[in-house]
Design an enzyme around this catalytic site. Structure first.
Site, PDB file in Angstrom:
ATOM      1  CG  ASP A 133      -1.760   1.177   1.392  1.00  0.00           C
ATOM      2  OD1 ASP A 133      -2.282   1.636   0.379  1.00  0.00           O
ATOM      3  OD2 ASP A 133      -1.899   1.674   2.521  1.00  0.00           O
ATOM      4  CE  LYS A 134       0.171   7.546  -2.375  1.00  0.00           C
ATOM      5  NZ  LYS A 134       0.486   8.585  -1.363  1.00  0.00           N
ATOM      6  CB  THR A 135      -1.902   6.417   2.226  1.00  0.00           C
ATOM      7  OG1 THR A 135      -2.000   7.060   0.960  1.00  0.00           O
ATOM      8  CG2 THR A 135      -2.127   7.413   3.339  1.00  0.00           C
ATOM      9  NE  ARG A 163      -3.680  12.148   1.527  1.00  0.00           N
ATOM     10  CZ  ARG A 163      -4.213  10.944   1.370  1.00  0.00           C
ATOM     11  NH1 ARG A 163      -3.467   9.954   0.933  1.00  0.00           N
ATOM     12  NH2 ARG A 163      -5.478  10.715   1.671  1.00  0.00           N
ATOM     13  CE  LYS A 206      -5.206  -0.774  -2.097  1.00  0.00           C
ATOM     14  NZ  LYS A 206      -4.825  -0.222  -0.794  1.00  0.00           N
TER      15      LYS A 206
END
Length: 1173
Positions: A404-406, A612, A815
């Protein structure tokens, strides 16, 4: 009638109704009607697997489903029923040991689950009954009970909020244990209800239990003095979920609507599917081979027995005449029982004890991850967590990492950076040179140092102060330094700046998203302060220190589909305003295009820089528009069926035709050592995929910052933007792009060896692939199935030839689909998913190995993961060091077990050729029983727990060492054949070496000859010493535990043999080894043969270790010049010349490989163990 009775008897509903009716406080809505309370489940939570009564049968059933256990049970029963050459104890005792140890382990784990259940079920709660507060246990709560919950307590069941101690009829909760969101959420009491709960007469009609945490529809009917019942809508904002915690609210009262296993938390508990490691699959394959060897041996011996007995005089010699019963026995039945007897005699070639050793190795080995101090994070004061010990070795086999990124690559710690108003960029600085606190930087080139109009500026800042669900918390002590408090200095605007500063120090913000707090803080920097919400009135302090009041009419909540949220407020002057903020893709289609062009450049630039972005819009509503929207919203909120769709329609209608004011940029910083970790994973041969719901530009800049994409990486983009072609349909363009990228990345690219990794030379072109959620849906769900399969194959082949893949705008389900697609692709690569939030749970459960990060988004990912670590940087050591070592240890354990059992049984098989195939055992029953349990089990267990063939520091510094064990390298058929041939060689040497000694069996001084039990004991002695010393030769990392178990096992064997044969045991009918061992050791010839055979068996191994060059999978990559130089520097660092002396070129080469370790010298650089040279 019969069917109804059967359904009732079996506990099934005849039909499941769509809603349930709940009587608040168990009071009937009508005085005249008799009250019959409906039946619902109790509030007990059950996560345990067994009870006291079903543990034994259920556990035994599960254990005997394992093929090896079932096989040994059959063998044991055959020994009991059929007249076999060995005692039933020989297979019964090891089986009993394995079953008992496994049952104890599983029973202990289930006892912990029972303990956790009891803590929840026995938790004291307060229930209101007839106006009295009664303390009871959580499990005794019934649907309809009114429950009191105090601050910092968790809700014992799902409740509808009836009353709050706060003046504004709200309460704050955290749902970190449910959905991973650690921020505060605001919930509201049912509007316009009776505050005196004793006199409240109401029923609740709501949907049946369902697992979606964010959806709830219901309505409450209020009855008063024979009047027409009033109806109030109920939604997620009124529902308090079990497991959530009450915050910043003294107490609340709620009515229980879902209890026990019907609560949303219980329905969301997804029992993890049984994940099987690649090692376990290899064990099963090897087991089948050895099963075939066993059956072949039994068939050969049975056939040869009857061939030999067909010769005259052999079937019934004069000294062994058959009884009448034996003569009358059917020939085929006799052949079958002989076959079974041989199966029993040779059955020890199947290593049943290997399973319990593997279980113990995994269980005990997992503690090393928990105990690793490098995984301890002082910030959260926690270390690593192991939820599944069955996958330790899988950590050393990972080929694909999905992250995941965040919150995973980034910290999920938001900071307001800048904003854009009406096309002009505003960037905050600490300096107060600008009178209004704004600092204009690089706006449009033609409008440098220009600003938007004052009216637009103030409108934008009001939007930031009003369009949110943030609550203000008053801190009891200003100096506490609340984590979510405001620590930013105001810019000193206005004549009363000091007063503002004091007020700010005492203020903290509570919000469901860190983005919202960052935006409200950003507005504060520029002079607009949100003071809080009281009785539906929002207060703002403007630049002039005047308090502005706005009546909050409606909140149009954020959801992942709309990707925006809005508020409708009414100002003091009577204007009705709608403020909306959301993703650019969601806002731009709903505003005028000329406004979009002024702001799009800033949004794209901010996204490229990794910020963001959110766009802000507004709309003035006329009285007619508002009344229409108000009526629509109220009607939709009262609907029980299709409430979400009806609300969405109203939202879309009211949010149309807005005016774009500006955009914001918020920074989410990278995790500590994120770039180094990603680089190391790629160097180890892993392909890294970033799966995020964020927009492409933001995610792309994060990938560059993490070094997943380099500046020379050619990006292949497959997004909605690249599919936009006016002349062609999207699907045609998709097919064309896939073929183009396939030709570029697959057909024209040089073949990639040993996994997808970044090229070390500049001649090879690196590719990065980018796809978004909408395009992925087209790839996975094409209009025709043939097209879908073709697209999927092309997509996978392209991705497998790219150094990194970025999937943006992903839904949680997508995902999981990506992970599943790669997992089921050709070669079945091992996948790992890592994330920190509830939206990552689906991919964590789908991957072979799931890693949860103990981040700021709660513990949902941690609870559903196989392993949990505090920070992303810990993934490097978890895989490159722990994973590497776990795999090497368990691979050696498996191969060694098959080898030592082949050495054990082969002499028994050969002995049948010299005893007329009479099923005469070569070894005593005690040796058959104790071989795997006592004599050879502890050394390999210690080895599999403690072995470090390479220092952890070296493994971390040389990520390429990980490639040497990739794709199950040590458990392929090649190494398996080597170990099998080694076992055959040793078995032949043991048997025929001792037979050569017995060519003259008068081996004692008095001329007394040795018998068959002496023969077997000598073979067994050579066997035990050889296989134990073989393991000692393989050991690179010696500890006192290794010394203790290796030499202790040999000493125990000697002691046991003397003890077992030196005493007359009253419970034995026949004592075959009485003084056999002592007599054997009195012969010098026996001593000589034992020592010679041990040396001859181990000599090839010793010569191989001494003379072999660094060949094999471990040195393939390390032979490159650059990496060899790295290894030399490692060697010089670990072995200073002043201590270790000079190191030759060949020794330096040996130091770079796993396989070629000759000597060991203690490290001088703080390494906790000795390193190989």
């Amino acid at each position: 009638m019969l069917r109804r009775r059967l359904n009732r008897l079996l506990g099934r509903d005849e039909r499941r109704v769509d809603s349930r009716t709940i009587y608040v406080g168990h009071r009937s809505s009508s005085v005249t009607e008799a009250f019959i309370p409906p039946k619902f489940c109790d509030n007990r939570i059950v996560s345990s697997k067994y009870t006291v009564w079903n543990f034994l049968p259920k556990n035994l059933f599960e254990q005997f489903r394992r093929i090896a256990n079932f096989y040994f049970l059959i063998i044991f029963l055959v020994q009991v029923i059929v007249d076999t050459p060995t005692s039933p104890v020989t297979s019964g005792l090891p089986l009993f040991f394995v079953i008992t140890v496994t049952a104890i382990k599983q029973g202990y784990e289930d006892w912990l689950r029972h303990k956790a259940d009891n803590e929840v079920n026995k938790y004291p709660v307060t229930v209101l009954e007839d106006g009295r507060r009664i303390r009871t246990e959580s499990e005794k709560i019934k649907v309809g009970d009114v429950v009191e919950v105090e601050e910092n307590e968790t809700f014992p069941c799902d409740l509808i909020l009836l009353k709050s101690s706060r003046d504004d009829d709200t309460c704050f909760v955290t749902t970190a244990s449910l959905d991973g969101e650690s921020n505060h959420k605001t919930h509201y009491t049912v509007p316009e209800t009776e505050k005196d709960l004793e006199s409240l007469n109401a029923t609740i009609e709501c949907e049946q239990p369902q697992p979606d945490l964010y959806k709830f529809v219901g309505r409450m009917h209020l009855y008063k003095n024979n009047q027409e019942p009033a109806v109030r809508s109920l939604g997620p904002e009124n529902l308090l979920l079990k497991g959530a915690t009450l915050k910043n609210t003294q107490k609340i009262f709620g009515v229980a609507i879902y209890t026990g296993m019907e609560t949303k938390m219980a329905l969301n508990y997804q029992g993890k599917s049984q994940k099987r490691s690649a090692v376990e699959k290899s064990i099963n394959a090897f087991l089948l081979v050895y099963l075939c060897i066993l059956v072949s041996k039994a068939l050969v011996c049975t056939t040869l027995k009857y061939v030999w007995q067909s010769k005259p005089g052999q079937d019934e010699p004069w000294y062994n005449e058959k009884t009448q019963r034996e003569k009358d026995t059917n020939l085929y039945l006799k052949m079958f029982t002989d076959f079974l007897s041989f199966m029993v005699l040779f059955n020890f070639i199947i290593p049943v004890s290997m399973y319990v050793t593997v279980e113990m190795q995994k269980f005990l080995g997992s503690f090393f991850i928990t105990w690793d101090k490098d995984f301890y994070d002082p910030e959260i004061k926690e270390g690593a967590l192991v939820n599944t010990s069955d996958l330790n070795e899988e950590l050393g086999q990972v080929e694909y990492v999905f992250t995941d990124k965040t919150g995973t690559l980034t910290q999920n710690s938001m900071e307001f950076i800048e904003c854009c108003i009406d096309g002009y960029q505003y960037k905050y600085r600490d300096a107060t040179s600008e009178l209004d606190g704004f600092c204009v930087t690089d706006g449009p080139v033609s409008k440098l140092q220009e600003k938007a109009g004052k009216e637009k500026e103030e409108l934008f800042l009001r939007a930031l102060c009003l369009c949110h669900t943030v609550q203000v918390k008053e801190s009891p002590m200003p100096a506490q330094g609340q984590g979510d408090g405001l620590t930013d200095q105001l810019d000193g605007l206005g004549p009363d700046g000091e007063v503002l500063h004091l007020q700010q120090e005492q203020t903290g913000f509570i919000a469901s998203s860190p983005d919202e707090v960052a935006l409200v803080k950003g507005a504060m920097k520029y002079g607009f302060t949100f003071l809080g919400l009281e009785s539906k009135t929002m207060k703002i302090l403007n630049r002039n220190n005047d308090v502005e009041l706005y009546e909050l009419l409606h909140v149009l909540h954020f959801d992942p589909v709309r990707r925006r949220m809005s508020v409708i407020v009414r100002s003091k002057s009577g204007d009705t305003l709608l403020f909306c903020k959301g993703a650019d893709s969601s806002i731009f289609p709903r505003v005028r295009q000329e406004e979009v062009e002024r702001i799009r450049m800033h949004v794209e630039r901010n996204a490229t820089e990794g910020f963001r972005t959110l766009c802000v819009a507004y709309k003035r509503l006329s009285a007619e528009e508002y009344s229409q929207a108000d009526a629509g919203l109220r009607e939709a909120r009262l609907a029980l069926q299709d409430r979400e769709e009806k609300l969405m329609a109203v939202y879309n209608q009211v949010e149309a035709g807005m005016s774009l004011i500006g955009a914001t940029a918020v920074e989410d910083r990278l995790q500590e050592e994120a770039a180094e970790t990603m680089e190391a994973l790629q160097g180890a041969g892993m392909s890294v995929w970033v799966l995020t719901g964020d927009k492409m530009e933001t995610a792309k800049s994060t990938c560059y910052a993490c070094r997943l994409f380099q500046r020379n990486t050619e990006l292949l983009e497959l997004t909605v933007r690249t599919l936009e072609d006016g002349e062609r349909r999207r699907e045609e363009r998709l097919h064309e792009l896939l073929l183009e990228y396939h030709k570029k990345a697959v057909q024209d690219a040089p073949p990639v060896k040993a996994g997808v990794t970044r090229s070390w030379s500049s001649t090879n072109q690196d590719f990065g692939f980018i796809i978004d959620g909408a395009t992925l849906s087209m790839v996975l769900n094409s209009s025709s199935e043939s097209n879908s399969n073709r697209y999927k194959n092309l997509f996978l082949q392209i991705c497998q030839n790219c150094t990194a893949v970025l999937c943006c705008r992903m839904a949680p389900l997508q995902k999981a689909q990506i992970v599943k697609m790669v997992k089921n692709s050709k070669g079945s690569p091992i996948t790992l998913s890592i994330g920190d939030g509830a939206n990552d749970v689906s991919m964590i459960l789908e991957a072979h190995v799931g890693i949860g990060i103990k981040g700021k988004e709660g513990r949902q990912a941690v609870r559903n993961s196989d392993y949990a670590i505090p920070k992303l940087k810990h993934l490097k050591k978890l895989l490159l060091a722990h994973g590497h070592l776990y795999y090497v240890r368990i691979a050696h354990l498996v191969q060694y077990f098959f080898y030592k059992n082949l050495c054990f049984i082969l002499p028994q098989f050969l002995f049948q050729f010299f005893c007329g195939y009479s099923q005469q055992p070569l070894y005593d029953a005690a040796y058959l029983t104790m071989y795997n349990i006592c004599f050879t089990s502890m050394p390999i267990l210690a080895y599999s727990l403690l072995e470090q063939h390479i220092c952890m520091e070296v493994l971390l510094d040389n990520a390429t060492l990980y490639r040497g064990i990739a794709k199950n390298a040590m458990l392929r058929w090649g190494p398996f054949l080597y170990w099998t041939l080694l076992g055959v060689f040793h078995g032949l040497l043991f048997f025929f070496g001792v037979r050569f000694l017995f060519s003259n069996s008068a081996l004692q001084d008095n001329g007394q000859v040795f018998g068959n039990w002496s023969y077997g004991t000598i073979v067994f002695t050579v066997l035990v010493f050889t296989v134990t010393l073989k393991l000692a030769l393989d050991t690179r990392h010696w500890t006192w535990i290794n010394h203790f178990v290796i030499w202790g096992s040999l000493a125990f064997y000697m002691f046991f043999s003397f003890f077992w044969g030196g005493i007359i045991w009253p419970f034995l009918k026949q004592q075959r080894l009485y003084f056999v061992f002592a007599n054997m050791l009195s012969s010098v010839s026996a001593w000589l043969v034992i020592i010679l055979l041990i040396l001859l068996s181990l000599l090839p191994e010793i010569l191989l270790v001494v003379f072999r060059k660094p060949l094999g999978p471990h040195s393939r990559q390390l032979s490159e010049d650059g990496l060899l130089q790295t290894s030399r520097s490692q060697l010089s660092r670990h072995y200073p010349t002043s201590t270790c002396g000079s190191v030759s070129e060949s020794q330096q080469g040996l130091a770079t490989t796993v396989a070629s370790v000759t000597f060991r010298v203690p490290c001088q650089s703080g390494c906790p163990q000795s390193c190989p040279i």
